[in-house]
Design a protein around this motif. Sequence first.
Motif, PDB file in Angstrom:
ATOM      1  N   LYS A   1      64.425  17.565  21.846  1.00 32.33           N
ATOM      2  CA  LYS A   1      65.338  16.496  21.431  1.00 32.33           C
ATOM      3  C   LYS A   1      64.576  15.191  21.275  1.00 32.33           C
ATOM      4  N   GLU A   2      63.638  14.914  22.176  1.00 35.41           N
ATOM      5  CA  GLU A   2      62.844  13.689  22.120  1.00 35.41           C
ATOM      6  C   GLU A   2      62.026  13.646  20.837  1.00 35.41           C
ATOM      7  N   LYS A   3      61.377  14.761  20.505  1.00 34.11           N
ATOM      8  CA  LYS A   3      60.585  14.833  19.280  1.00 34.11           C
ATOM      9  C   LYS A   3      61.475  14.646  18.057  1.00 34.11           C
ATOM     10  N   PHE A   4      62.661  15.277  18.100  1.00 37.91           N
ATOM     11  CA  PHE A   4      63.591  15.166  16.989  1.00 37.91           C
ATOM     12  C   PHE A   4      64.011  13.723  16.779  1.00 37.91           C
ATOM     13  N   ASP A   5      64.282  13.012  17.885  1.00 39.36           N
ATOM     14  CA  ASP A   5      64.704  11.618  17.803  1.00 39.36           C
ATOM     15  C   ASP A   5      63.616  10.750  17.193  1.00 39.36           C
ATOM     16  N   ILE A   6      62.383  10.985  17.549  1.00 38.24           N
ATOM     17  CA  ILE A   6      61.268  10.224  16.984  1.00 38.24           C
ATOM     18  C   ILE A   6      61.185  10.453  15.486  1.00 38.24           C
ATOM     19  N   GLN A   7      61.312  11.689  15.057  1.00 41.85           N
ATOM     20  CA  GLN A   7      61.232  12.001  13.639  1.00 41.85           C
ATOM     21  C   GLN A   7      62.373  11.348  12.871  1.00 41.85           C
ATOM     22  N   GLU A   8      63.581  11.398  13.416  1.00 40.64           N
ATOM     23  CA  GLU A   8      64.725  10.777  12.767  1.00 40.64           C
ATOM     24  C   GLU A   8      64.589   9.257  12.746  1.00 40.64           C
ATOM     25  N   LYS A   9      64.146   8.711  13.842  1.00 42.29           N
ATOM     26  CA  LYS A   9      64.054   7.248  13.988  1.00 42.29           C
ATOM     27  C   LYS A   9      63.073   6.636  13.005  1.00 42.29           C
ATOM     28  N   TYR A  10      61.946   7.340  12.779  1.00 39.14           N
ATOM     29  CA  TYR A  10      60.891   6.761  11.944  1.00 39.14           C
ATOM     30  C   TYR A  10      60.699   7.485  10.607  1.00 39.14           C
ATOM     31  N   GLY A  11      61.523   8.480  10.343  1.00 40.07           N
ATOM     32  CA  GLY A  11      61.461   9.153   9.049  1.00 40.07           C
ATOM     33  C   GLY A  11      60.280  10.082   8.873  1.00 40.07           C
ATOM     34  N   ILE A  12      59.761  10.632   9.972  1.00 42.17           N
ATOM     35  CA  ILE A  12      58.635  11.571   9.893  1.00 42.17           C
ATOM     36  C   ILE A  12      59.216  12.981   9.847  1.00 42.17           C
ATOM     37  N   TYR A  13      59.701  13.375   8.677  1.00 42.83           N
ATOM     38  CA  TYR A  13      60.442  14.624   8.555  1.00 42.83           C
ATOM     39  C   TYR A  13      59.521  15.814   8.325  1.00 42.83           C
ATOM     40  N   GLY A  14      59.949  16.954   8.844  1.00 37.68           N
ATOM     41  CA  GLY A  14      59.206  18.184   8.644  1.00 37.68           C
ATOM     42  C   GLY A  14      59.204  19.042   9.881  1.00 37.68           C
ATOM     43  N   GLU A  15      59.041  20.349   9.673  1.00 36.17           N
ATOM     44  CA  GLU A  15      58.968  21.296  10.786  1.00 36.17           C
ATOM     45  C   GLU A  15      57.670  22.090  10.757  1.00 36.17           C
ATOM     46  N   SER A  16      56.717  21.670   9.934  1.00 37.64           N
ATOM     47  CA  SER A  16      55.428  22.358   9.884  1.00 37.64           C
ATOM     48  C   SER A  16      54.668  22.116  11.183  1.00 37.64           C
ATOM     49  N   GLN A  17      53.688  22.974  11.436  1.00 40.98           N
ATOM     50  CA  GLN A  17      52.876  22.828  12.638  1.00 40.98           C
ATOM     51  C   GLN A  17      52.141  21.495  12.637  1.00 40.98           C
ATOM     52  N   ALA A  18      51.693  21.063  11.472  1.00 36.53           N
ATOM     53  CA  ALA A  18      50.970  19.793  11.377  1.00 36.53           C
ATOM     54  C   ALA A  18      51.839  18.631  11.813  1.00 36.53           C
ATOM     55  N   ILE A  19      53.100  18.592  11.370  1.00 36.43           N
ATOM     56  CA  ILE A  19      54.008  17.504  11.738  1.00 36.43           C
ATOM     57  C   ILE A  19      54.334  17.550  13.229  1.00 36.43           C
ATOM     58  N   LYS A  20      54.513  18.747  13.750  1.00 43.79           N
ATOM     59  CA  LYS A  20      54.791  18.882  15.189  1.00 43.79           C
ATOM     60  C   LYS A  20      53.633  18.329  16.023  1.00 43.79           C
ATOM     61  N   GLU A  21      52.405  18.619  15.589  1.00 43.88           N
ATOM     62  CA  GLU A  21      51.233  18.129  16.316  1.00 43.88           C
ATOM     63  C   GLU A  21      51.113  16.609  16.204  1.00 43.88           C
ATOM     64  N   ILE A  22      51.426  16.063  15.040  1.00 42.76           N
ATOM     65  CA  ILE A  22      51.361  14.612  14.855  1.00 42.76           C
ATOM     66  C   ILE A  22      52.365  13.912  15.768  1.00 42.76           C
ATOM     67  N   VAL A  23      53.583  14.441  15.834  1.00 44.52           N
ATOM     68  CA  VAL A  23      54.609  13.858  16.699  1.00 44.52           C
ATOM     69  C   VAL A  23      54.159  13.903  18.162  1.00 44.52           C
ATOM     70  N   ALA A  24      53.539  15.016  18.559  1.00 42.69           N
ATOM     71  CA  ALA A  24      53.047  15.142  19.938  1.00 42.69           C
ATOM     72  C   ALA A  24      51.968  14.109  20.233  1.00 42.69           C
ATOM     73  N   VAL A  25      51.070  13.871  19.280  1.00 40.12           N
ATOM     74  CA  VAL A  25      50.005  12.883  19.478  1.00 40.12           C
ATOM     75  C   VAL A  25      50.589  11.472  19.546  1.00 40.12           C
ATOM     76  N   ILE A  26      51.585  11.191  18.718  1.00 41.09           N
ATOM     77  CA  ILE A  26      52.245   9.877  18.753  1.00 41.09           C
ATOM     78  C   ILE A  26      52.772   9.592  20.151  1.00 41.09           C
ATOM     79  N   LYS A  27      53.424  10.578  20.740  1.00 41.78           N
ATOM     80  CA  LYS A  27      53.964  10.403  22.094  1.00 41.78           C
ATOM     81  C   LYS A  27      52.860  10.151  23.116  1.00 41.78           C
ATOM     82  N   GLN A  28      51.721  10.801  22.932  1.00 39.47           N
ATOM     83  CA  GLN A  28      50.625  10.654  23.890  1.00 39.47           C
ATOM     84  C   GLN A  28      49.949   9.296  23.801  1.00 39.47           C
ATOM     85  N   VAL A  29      49.725   8.820  22.560  1.00 43.32           N
ATOM     86  CA  VAL A  29      48.949   7.591  22.400  1.00 43.32           C
ATOM     87  C   VAL A  29      49.804   6.329  22.440  1.00 43.32           C
ATOM     88  N   ALA A  30      51.118   6.465  22.197  1.00 49.69           N
ATOM     89  CA  ALA A  30      51.971   5.286  22.075  1.00 49.69           C
ATOM     90  C   ALA A  30      51.983   4.429  23.336  1.00 49.69           C
TER      91      ALA A  30
END
Length: 394
Positions: free
Chosen positions: A7-36
Motif C-alpha cells: 500500500k505504501e509503494k502504491f501511494d508513492i506511485q499515485e502521489k507522484y505519478g510513477i505508474y507501472g508494475e514492471s520490475q524496474a518500476i518496483k525497484e525504483i520505488v523501493a530505492v526512493i523509499k530507501q534514499v528519501a
Amino acid sequence: MISPVGKEKFDIQEKYGIYGESQAIKEIVAVIKQVALTDITVLITGESGVGKELVARAIHGESKRAEGPFVIVNSGAIPEGILESELFGHEKGAFTGAIETRKGYFEMADGGTIFLDEIGDMPIATQVKILRVIETGEFMRVGSSQLRKVDVRVIAATNKNLDEEVRRGNFREDLYYRLRTVNIYIPPLRERREDIPILFERFVSHFCEKNKVAFAGITDDAMQVLISYHWPGNVRELKNFVESILVLESGKVIDAPMVRKYLRYDFNQFDYARNLPIKYGKPGEQADRELIYRALVDIKSDLIEIKNLLGNLADFLVKQISSPLALPEAKVDFKTGTVVENYSLIDMEKRMIKAALDRFNWNKRLAARALQISERTLYRKIKEYGLEEERQKK
C-alpha cells in the motif's frame, strides 16, 4: 488485500505519478523509499521523457525536507555566460546589467532540495563550483568575496552517458563519482512494455477527469499497436499521444488505424525490433501459448539471418584481404555482404548521415545519438554535404 508495504509503494506511485508494475518500476520505488530519508546525493539517469523529474520530486516529497523548497534547474537551457549567476546569485554591479543584488538557485533552495536537470550539459568551469557546494555547502555570489553557506540536498539528472563524457574530458571525474553516490536508472518505455497499458489508462483517466472529456474505449488491436511501438519520446510521448487523440477523436472508440495515424513514425516504413506479445485482453493460457510460439519463431528467424549474414560477410572479407586496395572505395550491401559498386569513404559517410536523418524524420538529436557523434558535428556535416539543400529540393 494490499499489504502495508505494498500500500505504501502504491501511494508513492499515485502521489507522484510513477505508474507501472514492471520490475524496474518496483525497484525504483523501493530505492526512493530507501534514499528519501537521508541527505545523500542522487544521480538519476535515463533517456529524455522517462520521468526523471517525477523521481526527483518523489525523493524530495518523501524526505525530511519535504516542507522546504524544491528548486528545478535545467542546466542545458541556461546560457553558459549567465549560468553561474543563476546558480549562485550576484552582487549589484558585478557585471553589465546587474542593477541589483540577486539570490541564486542554491540560496533559494536553502533548507530544501535542488534538482540539477541535464547536468551533463554543464560547463567544466561551473562543475568545479558545484562540487564545492556539494562537499562543503559553501559558495560565493558572482562579484562577491564573501563566502556563503547553504543547507541543500542535491539531486542531479542526465540523459547522457557520464562515463563516456568523463573519458572525453567533458565532465569532471570527481564530480561524477560524488554525484553517483546513488544512481537511479530509469529504463526507456520500450524496455518495460508491460507498463504501457497502465500508463495509458492513468493518462486517460486524469485527462478526462480534468477536461470533462468522454472516453469511448480502446480495442485490443489498438493497444497491441501501442505496446509494439518504439516510443522514442518515452512516457512523455505517450502522455502527449493520449491527450491529442482524446481531443481530436472525442467520443470515438480508439482502433489500430487511428493509433497509427497519430504516432510519429510510419509503421510500414520503420520496422522496429520485433516485440513479444503482452498479455492484454486475452485468456492467460492463450497469451502464454502465443508468447512461446512467437518467441520460438523469432529465435529461429534470427538464427537463419545471422548464419546467412556471417557467411556473406566472410566471403566479402576474404575478397578484401586478397585485394586490400579496393577496400576504401568498396560499397557494401550489409544485408548480403556483397560489393555492389565502388565509391569514396566521403560518399559512404554522407549516405550514412542521410540515412540516419531520414530514419528519425530529421530529428537531429536522435540521428546524432544513433551515429554516435555530437549534434554540433552532425550540423557541420549536414552543411558540408549540402543535405539540407537536397532535402528542400525534393
